[in-house]
Each structure stands twice: as C-alpha cells, then as structure tokens.
Scaffold this motif. Sequence first.
Motif, PDB file in Angstrom:
ATOM      1  N   SER A   1       0.828  -1.204   0.000  1.00  0.00           N
ATOM      2  CA  SER A   1       0.000   0.000   0.000  1.00  0.00           C
ATOM      3  C   SER A   1       0.866   1.259   0.000  1.00  0.00           C
ATOM      4  N   GLN A   2       1.936   1.245   0.787  1.00  0.00           N
ATOM      5  CA  GLN A   2       2.843   2.388   0.817  1.00  0.00           C
ATOM      6  C   GLN A   2       3.518   2.589  -0.533  1.00  0.00           C
ATOM      7  N   LEU A   3       3.894   1.502  -1.179  1.00  0.00           N
ATOM      8  CA  LEU A   3       4.512   1.580  -2.499  1.00  0.00           C
ATOM      9  C   LEU A   3       3.550   2.202  -3.503  1.00  0.00           C
ATOM     10  N   ALA A   4       2.300   1.755  -3.506  1.00  0.00           N
ATOM     11  CA  ALA A   4       1.308   2.296  -4.425  1.00  0.00           C
ATOM     12  C   ALA A   4       1.078   3.786  -4.171  1.00  0.00           C
ATOM     13  N   ASN A   5       1.088   4.175  -2.908  1.00  0.00           N
ATOM     14  CA  ASN A   5       0.903   5.593  -2.586  1.00  0.00           C
ATOM     15  C   ASN A   5       2.061   6.433  -3.100  1.00  0.00           C
ATOM     16  N   ARG A   6       3.277   5.923  -2.966  1.00  0.00           N
ATOM     17  CA  ARG A   6       4.443   6.665  -3.466  1.00  0.00           C
ATOM     18  C   ARG A   6       4.385   6.804  -4.982  1.00  0.00           C
TER      19      ARG A   6
ATOM     20  N   GLY B   1       5.452   4.655 -16.439  1.00  0.00           N
ATOM     21  CA  GLY B   1       6.689   4.001 -16.827  1.00  0.00           C
ATOM     22  C   GLY B   1       7.902   4.564 -16.104  1.00  0.00           C
ATOM     23  N   ARG B   2       7.876   5.862 -15.819  1.00  0.00           N
ATOM     24  CA  ARG B   2       9.032   6.484 -15.172  1.00  0.00           C
ATOM     25  C   ARG B   2       9.143   6.144 -13.687  1.00  0.00           C
ATOM     26  N   VAL B   3       8.003   5.925 -13.017  1.00  0.00           N
ATOM     27  CA  VAL B   3       8.083   5.687 -11.576  1.00  0.00           C
ATOM     28  C   VAL B   3       8.599   4.295 -11.244  1.00  0.00           C
ATOM     29  N   ILE B   4       8.579   3.379 -12.212  1.00  0.00           N
ATOM     30  CA  ILE B   4       9.238   2.091 -12.001  1.00  0.00           C
ATOM     31  C   ILE B   4      10.479   2.073 -12.899  1.00  0.00           C
ATOM     32  N   ALA B   5      11.583   1.692 -12.348  1.00  0.00           N
ATOM     33  CA  ALA B   5      12.843   1.732 -13.098  1.00  0.00           C
ATOM     34  C   ALA B   5      12.947   0.526 -14.019  1.00  0.00           C
ATOM     35  N   GLY B   6      11.955   0.363 -14.862  1.00  0.00           N
ATOM     36  CA  GLY B   6      11.957  -0.726 -15.823  1.00  0.00           C
ATOM     37  C   GLY B   6      12.059  -0.179 -17.230  1.00  0.00           C
TER      38      GLY B   6
ATOM     39  N   GLY C   1       8.287  26.153 -17.162  1.00  0.00           N
ATOM     40  CA  GLY C   1       9.679  25.857 -16.832  1.00  0.00           C
ATOM     41  C   GLY C   1      10.242  24.673 -17.589  1.00  0.00           C
ATOM     42  N   GLY C   2       9.514  24.147 -18.586  1.00  0.00           N
ATOM     43  CA  GLY C   2       9.985  23.008 -19.358  1.00  0.00           C
ATOM     44  C   GLY C   2       9.088  21.801 -19.150  1.00  0.00           C
ATOM     45  N   ASP C   3       9.453  20.695 -19.779  1.00  0.00           N
ATOM     46  CA  ASP C   3       8.673  19.467 -19.705  1.00  0.00           C
ATOM     47  C   ASP C   3       8.755  18.887 -18.300  1.00  0.00           C
ATOM     48  N   GLN C   4       7.641  18.934 -17.569  1.00  0.00           N
ATOM     49  CA  GLN C   4       7.628  18.456 -16.194  1.00  0.00           C
ATOM     50  C   GLN C   4       7.782  16.952 -16.085  1.00  0.00           C
ATOM     51  N   LEU C   5       7.537  16.227 -17.168  1.00  0.00           N
ATOM     52  CA  LEU C   5       7.674  14.775 -17.115  1.00  0.00           C
ATOM     53  C   LEU C   5       9.105  14.366 -16.786  1.00  0.00           C
ATOM     54  N   ASN C   6      10.056  15.204 -17.159  1.00  0.00           N
ATOM     55  CA  ASN C   6      11.460  14.897 -16.873  1.00  0.00           C
ATOM     56  C   ASN C   6      11.781  14.965 -15.382  1.00  0.00           C
ATOM     57  N   THR C   7      10.885  15.575 -14.602  1.00  0.00           N
ATOM     58  CA  THR C   7      11.129  15.672 -13.161  1.00  0.00           C
ATOM     59  C   THR C   7      10.612  14.462 -12.396  1.00  0.00           C
ATOM     60  N   VAL C   8       9.854  13.585 -13.071  1.00  0.00           N
ATOM     61  CA  VAL C   8       9.324  12.395 -12.399  1.00  0.00           C
ATOM     62  C   VAL C   8      10.475  11.435 -12.113  1.00  0.00           C
ATOM     63  N   GLN C   9      10.586  11.000 -10.868  1.00  0.00           N
ATOM     64  CA  GLN C   9      11.683  10.136 -10.453  1.00  0.00           C
ATOM     65  C   GLN C   9      11.178   8.720 -10.160  1.00  0.00           C
ATOM     66  N   PRO C  10      11.988   7.709 -10.436  1.00  0.00           N
ATOM     67  CA  PRO C  10      11.597   6.337 -10.067  1.00  0.00           C
ATOM     68  C   PRO C  10      11.471   6.204  -8.558  1.00  0.00           C
ATOM     69  N   VAL C  11      10.447   5.522  -8.118  1.00  0.00           N
ATOM     70  CA  VAL C  11      10.263   5.266  -6.693  1.00  0.00           C
ATOM     71  C   VAL C  11      10.396   3.780  -6.378  1.00  0.00           C
TER      72      VAL C  11
END
Length: 321
Positions: free
Chosen positions: A13-18, A65-70, A197-207
């Motif tokens: 559940s914590q993983l899904a929330n992140r 796709g970005r939030v999982i490092a796959g 400020g630019g493409d915000q998708l680039n700020t999404v980090q893998p969790v």
Amino acid sequence: MIQHATPSLPEVSQLANRMSEEMGRVIVGKPTQIRMAVTVLLAEGHLLIEDVPGVGKTVLARALGRVIAGEVKRIQFTPDLLPSDVTGVSVFNQSTREFEFKQGGIFAHIVLGDEINRASPKTQSALLEAMAENQVSADGHTYRLSRPFMVIATQNPIEMEGTYPLPEAQRDRFMARITMGYPARQSEVAMLTAQAGGDQLNTVQPVTDAATVEAAIKAIRAVYVAPVINDYIVAISEATRTHPDLRLGASPRASLHLMRASRVVAALAGRDYVIPEDVGSLAVEVLAHRVLPTVEAQVAHREPAGIIASIVASVPTPARG
C-alpha cells in the motif's frame, strides 16, 4: 538474479501511494485515473485510455513508466504499422549466415501503444498473444516477455477521422478502461504554470524497480477471495449476458480481471481479503468497455457505463460473514 522478499500488504500500500504521489506531480487533478493505472499494473493487467486528443493520455502512461525503473517502449500506431513492427522479425545475419530475431516494441516492462485505433485491425491483433500469455511466437519460436509486463494503450474516440474500432477480442484483453476528461480550470492553470519551466515529465523520479513491483504482485496474489465473493462477481457478469440493453455481455476473462483488480483494491486498503464494495467500485471500469449495447439502447443514448452501474445496483450484495 536477486530475489526480493515478498513485502507485507502495508508495504504494498505504501509503495502504491508513493507511485501515485510521484505521478501526481505531472498529472494534476486526476487522482482517480492515476490510482486505476497503478491498480491495473499490480493486478497484472493492461489499461485502455480513451479520450479526445490533448487531455494527458500519453503523459499518464509515460509517468507510470518512469516511476518504475523498468524498460519502457513506445509504439506509435499508424495505418502503415506492420505486425512485425510490434512483435519483431527474423533478420538474416550475413556474418553468421543465420537468422536472428530482432525484438519489436512489445519487449519491455511498460509498453505504450499510442493511438492504437489508428492502426489496422491486423496490426492491432499482433498484441493479442502478448497481452494474454506474456509471450510472442515468431518463426516457430516462443519468446517470453519481461515481468512485470503491461500494455497501456491510448485511443481516440472512433468518431474521429482515421480511426478503426478495436475488435472485441482486443478490447477483452484490457483489464480496465478509463477516460481522462478535461481538467478543472485550476488544474489546467497549474499545468500551464508548471510547463513554463519546461517538460515536467522529466522531473518524475523512479520510486521503485521492476523486481519490487513483481514482488508486490506476488503478495497481492495471496489476498483471500471468499467463494461468496466469486459468486458475486460471476452474478454481475451473468447479468450483463442477459440484460435487454446489451447484445454482448462480459466474458469469463472479464470475471477473472474483476477478481484480480478487486484483490489489489483490498490490498491497498490494508485488507488481506476482498469485500463486495471492492468489486462494486471497479465494475464499470473493468466491464463497460467489453459489452456492446443493442441498437435500441444506442438510439436511447443508454451508455454501457450506466448499464453496468445499474446492473451492479440490482445484483444482491452478499452479506459479510
């Protein structure tokens, strides 16, 4: 290969929330759609996103796709796209004097099929085996796909120029369908401000990573579904097959998908068992895109989503034991 320990349901559940929170940084005001995307991933399903152009369908898919490092691959579906572009093709290697299989775009953890209904039905059908069996057969060989594996397909309404309706067999492979809808005014203003400020998708980090997601999926498989809940799911599906407004009801695969998605909802709520409310909360998203209304229902503007909602309301809810 490193074996990940099976996480507890609170950890899932914590993983899904992140994951949802990170995706929410670029998809403002759409928490329900984000949650459904995460739910389908953890339920080992595939997601169909249907709406008019420009409302964030592709952004949602790329953010997940970005939030999982796959590995993430995008297939842009066009009228001239070939089935081999999706699955792969054998190419003769001059140096080795042998044929080598060159993987197509389907070989990834997350596959974004952009505007899937702009391709011909023949090309669309190239996804069927991959989505149902997590494998590709080509030239007498079978190639396993990555795990987890999820197809996120976007499509424009079939009334739009240059689109082909998805075959029933293809639609049935998708666990759920969602629509993005136009954003609220404040959300759209916030999007304009952020994009300055630019493409915000680039700020999404893998969790997380693919192995952790697969371990979470394994944990969710242990969520208990009582026989009475299975009866409830089948009762809903059976009701679609006899409803006077529907000429095509939900398939047995639809029942299976509804059960799997309900387990995820239960797990994310911190329970190790499914309750009827879990099933009812998902029925429209899981079933509506699979059923076909009669001509009379279409003329009367009775939409599949409304019909499914009425069916869920009419099927007796099992008492909690």
